[in-house]
Design a protein around this motif. Structure first.
Motif, short mmCIF file in Angstrom:
data_model
loop_
_atom_site.label_atom_id
_atom_site.label_comp_id
_atom_site.label_asym_id
_atom_site.label_seq_id
_atom_site.Cartn_x
_atom_site.Cartn_y
_atom_site.Cartn_z
N GLU A 366 0.82 -1.21 0.00
CA GLU A 366 0.00 0.00 0.00
C GLU A 366 0.85 1.26 0.00
O GLU A 366 0.37 2.33 -0.40
CB GLU A 366 -0.92 -0.01 1.22
CG GLU A 366 -1.94 -1.14 1.21
CD GLU A 366 -2.74 -1.20 2.50
OE1 GLU A 366 -2.47 -0.34 3.39
OE2 GLU A 366 -3.63 -2.05 2.62
N ASN A 368 1.85 3.32 2.27
CA ASN A 368 1.29 4.44 3.02
C ASN A 368 1.65 4.35 4.50
O ASN A 368 0.84 4.66 5.37
CB ASN A 368 -0.23 4.49 2.85
CG ASN A 368 -0.90 3.21 3.36
OD1 ASN A 368 -0.23 2.23 3.67
ND2 ASN A 368 -2.23 3.24 3.44
N ALA A 392 4.53 6.91 3.30
CA ALA A 392 3.68 7.93 2.69
C ALA A 392 4.34 9.30 2.80
O ALA A 392 5.23 9.51 3.64
CB ALA A 392 2.32 7.95 3.39
#
Length: 497
Positions: A366, A368, A392
């Protein structure tokens, strides 16, 4: 009246949380010496040349002080009022006191006879004071120092405290700093602050400090959020993490992922079949406490960090069971149950571990994460450049290293790469002070260094523009190095025209 009736209701909950129970991990404290053990009934523990059992500790609150009595049992020690300074007879200076070894009337045989009679350490210290011919001629400060020294030798006073990041980091740094890469406790506190470790975060950690940094992060997050630990070798080493004694709910948000699979995850070539190709023997042991070789290193680490050198021979066999309690549970099927049941249990653990690795891979994919913590014995530059892709934008990252030269290289590489701001390379300076009436001064022994920290924040970076901006600079440097005379000849006509 209603308020007074509601206040006592939460009181029974507090002792339950602060009460020592069977199976809990505790830290034994004596003066400035610490040792982490697990409370088990009829389990012999050796600490500071004293052996005892922790049976009587169960049921008492953390912070209780115990005294070792005959038979190795612990009894709560009652606080006694110390004599006031008015009743003490003290001299003005120590210039006329000569240490010729004849000032003490009691011999070693007399002291041994007192111990055999079961006389407590307080009474022995009192008799040593009474039979000393120079005690009353010493200054008040010298008398306090003498009493403190004799109490440490003859009184077996032990305090049971609750494990915490501060206590465990002080314990490891004092006993075996090499196991935690010479990370001082104030440096660890700076890492937690700069990394913005808090509940609900999604953190990535790569550390080879016996799990101390991981345990500190788990304690600060309080079981909320997720932590992805990247480990080298066969499995993660979490010897210091086990000393915290976290509940099982804390482990639900803890994931681990092999470091050698990070490149494939970044390239998009990672698959579940890559995990199944790992050695299955090591996978079964990783689920409990890491690979076999890592487990032995963790056991040695706990022994070296928490026991004195003279004690390391005897309690070594005891410490392995005290710290790594889950191991016997996994050995029982192999010893008692049939081989078929053992194989099935082994396969089940492999499937669970594979599932957790896939979950960790999904979380990393992901990209993040809320932060990155790196504290390993490896060079930080390649680790940092690859792991920052999972973080992120506008998130902090902290890198620890014992030496500043590798962090200087990381600083330069990050400036060339871009995508980071507020880069800062720092070193924390620490000095301990003795604070006593009329005797407050810096301690003579001071730590030479606690390591270096490189911190910063990630920012959103446009990859195509960043790549094009970097490529001409690199090509220009290469052209200057290879064809420097030709470049100079070309510039001369342009300037003339």
């Amino acid at each position: 009246m209603e308020d007074s009736g509601e206040q006592p209701s939460p009181q029974p909950l507090q002792p339950a949380d602060h009460c020592i129970r069977d199976g809990d991990f505790v830290v034994l404290k004596r003066e400035d010496v610490f040792k982490a053990v697990q409370v088990q009934r009829r389990k012999k523990v050796t600490f500071e040349k004293q052996w005892f059992y922790l049976d009587n500790v169960i049921g008492h609150s953390y912070g209780t002080t115990f005294e070792v009595t005959s038979g190795g049992s612990l009894q709560p020690k009652k606080k006694q009022e110390e004599p006031t300074s008015e009743t003490k007879e003290a001299g003005t200076d120590n210039r006329n006191i000569i240490d010729d070894g004849k000032s003490q009337k009691l011999t070693q045989d007399d002291i041994k006879a007192l111990k055999d009679k079961g006389i407590k350490g307080e009474e022995i210290v009192q008799q040593l004071i009474e039979n000393s011919t120079t005690f009353r001629d010493k200054t008040e400060f010298a008398q306090d120092k003498y009493i403190k020294k004799k109490k440490k030798k003859y009184e077996a006073i032990i305090t049971v405290v609750k494990p915490s990041t501060r206590i465990l980091s002080i314990m490891y740094y004092a006993r075996e700093p090499g196991k935690i890469n010479h990370m001082r406790y104030d440096t660890l506190a700076q890492m937690l602050t700069l990394g913005n470790i808090r509940a609900g975060n999604k953190m990535i950690v790569m550390e080879t400090c016996a799990g101390l940094v991981l345990g500190a992060m788990m304690e600060r997050m309080g079981g909320f959020g997720s932590i992805i630990q990247l480990y080298p070798g066969g499995g993660p080493v979490r010897a210091a993490t086990a000393c915290f004694g976290f509940p099982k709910s804390f482990l639900s948000g803890l994931y681990e992922f092999p470091l050698n699979k990070v490149d494939s995850l970044l390239n998009g070539t990672f698959s579940a079949e890559m995990l199944s190709s790992e050695p299955k023997d090591s996978a079964s042991v990783e689920e409990s406490n890491g690979a076999l070789e890592e487990k032995q290193a963790a056991e040695q680490e706990n022994e070296d960090s928490m026991a004195e050198a003279p004690e390391s021979n005897q309690p070594e066999e005891q410490e392995t069971v005290e710290i790594d309690a889950p191991d016997p549970e996994y050995k029982e099927p192999k010893e008692k149950d049939s081989k078929k049941d053992y194989i099935q249990e082994k396969q089940r653990r492999q499937e669970e571990q594979k599932k957790r690795h896939l979950e960790a891979a999904a979380l990393l994919s992901e990209r993040n994460a809320d932060g990155l913590i790196v504290a390993s014995r490896f060079h930080p530059t390649p680790l940092l450049l690859s792991l920052l892709d999972f973080v992120a934008p506008s998130r902090p990252f902290v890198v620890y290293c014992q030496y500043k030269e590798p962090l200087l290289e990381s600083y330069t590489k990050l400036r060339e790469r871009g995508g980071v701001i507020n880069l800062r390379l720092s070193e924390t300076w620490l000095r301990n002070y003795q604070v006593l009436p009329d005797r407050s001064h810096p301690k003579l022994l001071m730590s030479g260094g606690g390591g270096y920290l490189l911190s910063g924040f990630t920012v959103a970076m446009d990859n195509p523009k960043a790549d094009t901006s970097l490529k001409p600079s690199v090509s220009a440097l290469e052209s200057q190095e290879t064809e420097e005379p030709a470049a100079k000849k070309r510039k001369c006509p342009q300037s003339g025209s």
